[in-house]
Design an enzyme around this catalytic site. Structure first.
Site, PDB file in Angstrom:
ATOM      1  CG  ASP A 275       1.604  -1.461   1.470  1.00  0.00           C
ATOM      2  OD1 ASP A 275       1.603  -0.220   1.357  1.00  0.00           O
ATOM      3  OD2 ASP A 275       0.599  -2.153   1.227  1.00  0.00           O
ATOM      4  CB  ALA A 276       2.624   2.615   4.053  1.00  0.00           C
TER       5      ALA A 276
END
Length: 748
Positions: A275-276
């Protein structure tokens, strides 16, 4: 069997794709391989919170330092960067452009929780196939969806992106969405889906997004993994790891999670993207010593691609030079990314074909499908006196509330490419549908987030300026006058779309702002009132449930939300959705879900009153609940055998009859309970469902198999999967409160 189905897991890429990737890897330098693991955000800076990279995007591409870009959807810009990769980069490796294609692209469909409320996987598959088609024209070939996180705490903002509380329904929606995005073996799409967020992200403590999850192995296997298992079996090409700590180990550096469970047990063959910023955040979370250690831990866990943090780009070469990561291990990280690019045909067809007209063409082609989908997701919660549908001869309708004319909010959270001007508001839809009536709108109240997140104002609708006290008083007064002067009042209440979003958890489930006060004042006028709820989390409507005659949960329906709602109000569409979550009476019952164990004092004990002294234990509305403008009976439950061997199948059959006066849909649901075994089992578990359409007076037999797949579970006592001899209860009905019952035995 489903739960030993590692052998059944499909691979997105072929042997030929892998062979071509291996041949390319032999030509690549270490730096070029590392580049394939890097996915920068493509933003036009300055943006608060983002620092500018001294090296331009273009130069990173020329050097082979980018495998994928995120957040770029302009086909002209995509083609410009892709041309640099294909003509100025040494090995001409195409870029893979990814984006949050969550529930639409040019055409927004209902949010995923609403789609789950349709209990119609085929509709979900169709919606995501359209989203993939539209995104592909723009040059986006990779979606960061479906989100498969089971959510049993409605305070969690990202409940909107999943299928709710139930692993069986979640698994059905997972399979459908993967097939929609990627196509089938007979009709493949040049597009890749992402199963996210692996795993347990929806169990955040207190419903607080990003906070840690603490999940037992039994709960992980039986509740949180089934949708991911289904997505892997359907052939999903990528998986996204989660942000949070799972049992105090960050998911994006968690070897047990990503290797033992995902790679080994589920036999996932594709690539994992963080994820980011999650690789870099391993330092922030107190897990990694520094960036170099974070890169090592991410790679060791099996993270193929680093989204946003550039931690691999900065530190992977040093790790290889030190021998902490071998050349072979680097190849293993890069191979599935390259194989995916071959499988998607990017080496042969790297460019987008979208034009300035594509957006309008896609909308024109897909609006009707979106309208039908939005109508199929609505859940009718109450309809006293058959107030709905409204008579088309009504003379005047007041549409009142902060969601009544908000086009942008109707698109829902993560509608990042939607254009508000394309969307039909509720007011517009009702005015068009009831063209012979006087239809007017008043906002009445304003709702705002007291604590905006870092996303607000950057992603989603623009933030409104807060009203002054005088303006708020005048708006309330105008709304009440309009209500008093109208024959029927349609209240449009709920939450703004950015309230059901990432980093948007709540401590309360009440209607935000002064909406409750507005509703009570309108109700006191004595007019017929219809309450339309626009939100994804269930809200506290205990007062409304006894004072407002008609209530319908409309979620966020997307581009055609207003027209779909108008169709439902007029009876041109009939609500047939069912709740994918248990609806609490208030936040004090949270978490509440139907598939709980019995405990030593079961809820059906003769002397049981409530677990609380101040509130019933039962929810306001049960999982699977939903009314219709018609009526149905479900009768004649029959099991084809009363006893079956461990690997045998019992078939349950029941008859559903439309006893009403209009054609409508009913969702027939089967629930199972194992009475005893090596572990206590939930009092009921959904193990089959089917949505059927019946004309007035029509009946249909519906059958469900109850075999080893439906009876297998992970036993903590056995530390593994079991299928056991036991007595089993079966219920078939229209919700998790079904009363039509039978039983059977499974014997050794």
């Amino acid at each position: 069997m489903l739960f030993s189905a590692a052998a059944h897991a499909q691979s997105f890429v072929s042997q030929d794709d892998n062979a071509r990737a291996d041949a390319l890897l032999k030509q690549m330098t270490t730096e070029e391989k590392i580049g394939q693991l890097n996915q920068p955000f493509y933003f036009k800076l300055p943006i608060p919170g983002f620092t500018s990279d001294p090296v331009s995007y273009e130069d990173h591409v020329r050097r082979g330092e980018v495998g994928s870009f995120l957040f770029l959807t302009d086909p002209k810009e995509i083609n410009r960067l892709q041309k640099i990769a294909m003509t100025e980069q040494r090995l001409h490796i195409p870029l893979l452009f990814g984006f949050d294609v969550i529930h639409g692209f040019d055409t927004e469909f209902p949010v995923p929780l609403a789609t789950a409320a349709s209990w119609d996987p085929a509709m979900s598959e169709q919606a995501q196939a359209i989203a993939a088609e539209e995104a592909t024209h723009a040059g986006v070939r990779w979606s960061f969806a479906p989100m498969l996180d089971i959510a049993r705490d409605p305070r969690w903002g990202r409940i909107s992106e999943g299928a709710g509380e139930d692993p069986y329904l979640g698994a059905a929606m997972a399979r459908a969405q993967v097939k929609g995005f990627q196509g089938t073996a007979e009709n493949p799409h040049a597009f890749i889906a992402t199963l996210k967020h692996f795993a347990g992200y929806g169990a955040a403590t207190g419903g607080r997004d990003y906070d840690a999850s603490y999940i037992s192995e039994e709960e992980m296997e039986n509740v949180y993994l089934p949708p991911f298992r289904a997505g892997v079996q359907a052939g999903a090409g990528s998986v996204m790891s989660a942000y949070m700590d799972l049992n105090n180990v960050p998911a994006s550096g968690n070897v047990h999670l990503l290797q033992d469970l995902l790679r080994n047990q589920l036999q996932f063959k594709g690539f994992i993207v963080s994820d980011a910023f999650a690789i870099g955040s391993l330092v922030t979370q107190g897990f990694a010593r520094d960036g170099e250690d974070a890169a090592l831990r991410g790679a060791t866990a099996g993270e193929n691609m680093d989204m946003g943090s550039a931690t691999y780009l900065a530190h992977m070469k040093a790790l290889i030079d030190k021998g902490q990561i071998t050349a072979s291990e680097l190849d293993d990280l890069a191979r599935p990314i390259l194989a995916t690019k071959y499988h998607l045909g990017l080496f042969e067809h790297p460019y987008a074909d979208g034009t300035d007209q594509t957006h309008a063409e896609m909308l024109a082609r897909h609006r009707q499908t979106a309208r039908t989908a939005a109508a199929r997701t609505a859940v009718l919660l109450r309809n006293e006196g058959s107030l709905l549908p409204l008579a088309k001869t009504v003379h005047s309708i007041a549409v009142i509330g902060p969601l009544g004319n908000s086009k942008a909010d109707m698109n829902g959270p993560w509608s990042l490419t939607a254009k508000a001007d394309d969307t039909v508001s509720v007011f517009e839809g009702v005015r068009t549908k009831f063209s012979n009536a006087k239809v007017e709108f008043a906002q009445g109240v304003q709702i705002v987030k007291p604590f905006p997140s870092s996303f607000d104002g950057i992603i989603g609708p623009p933030l409104e300026k807060a009203w002054s006290a005088d303006e708020a008083a005048q708006q309330m007064k105008s709304a009440l006058k309009l209500a008093a002067d109208s024959d029927v009042v349609v209240m449009t209440l709920g939450e703004l779309s950015n309230m059901d979003f990432e980093y948007s958890s709540r401590s309360s489930l009440s209607l935000p702002g002064m909406q409750q006060q507005l509703l009570e004042k309108v109700q006191s006028l004595g007019k017929p009132v219809v309450l339309l709820l626009f939100s994804t989390r269930p809200l506290d409507i205990s007062w409304a449930s006894t004072h407002i005659p008609a209530i319908m949960d409309c979620y966020f329906g997307g581009t055609e939300a207003g027209n779909a709602v108008a169709d439902l109000l007029a009876g041109d569409a009939v609500p047939g959705g069912k709740l994918p979550v248990t609806w609490p009476r208030n936040v004090g019952q949270v978490p509440i879900y139907y598939a709980h164990t019995a405990s030593h004092k079961p809820y059906d004990s003769p002397d049981f009153t409530s677990r609380y002294w101040d509130l019933p234990t039962t929810p306001l509305y049960s999982f699977g609940y939903g009314l219709s403008y018609s009526t149905f009976t479900i009768t004649d439950l029959h099991l084809d055998t009363s006893s079956a061997p461990l690997q045998g199948v019992v078939t349950a059959t029941a008859t559903v009859t439309n006893t009403g006066k209009v054609a409508a849909d009913e969702v027939v649901q089967l629930y199972l309970h194992q009475q005893y075994g090596s572990a206590s089992r939930p009092v009921r578990e959904l193990k089959g469902f089917r949505r059927v359409t019946l004309a007035p007076g029509e009946k249909q037999q519906v059958s469900f198999p109850i075999g080893p797949d439906e009876r297998t579970y992970w036993s903590a006592a056995k530390s593994g999967w079991v299928v056991e001899a036991s007595d089993f209860d079966v219920w078939v009905g229209d919700s998790s409160m079904a009363t039509l019952h039978d039983s059977f035995k499974v014997v050794e």
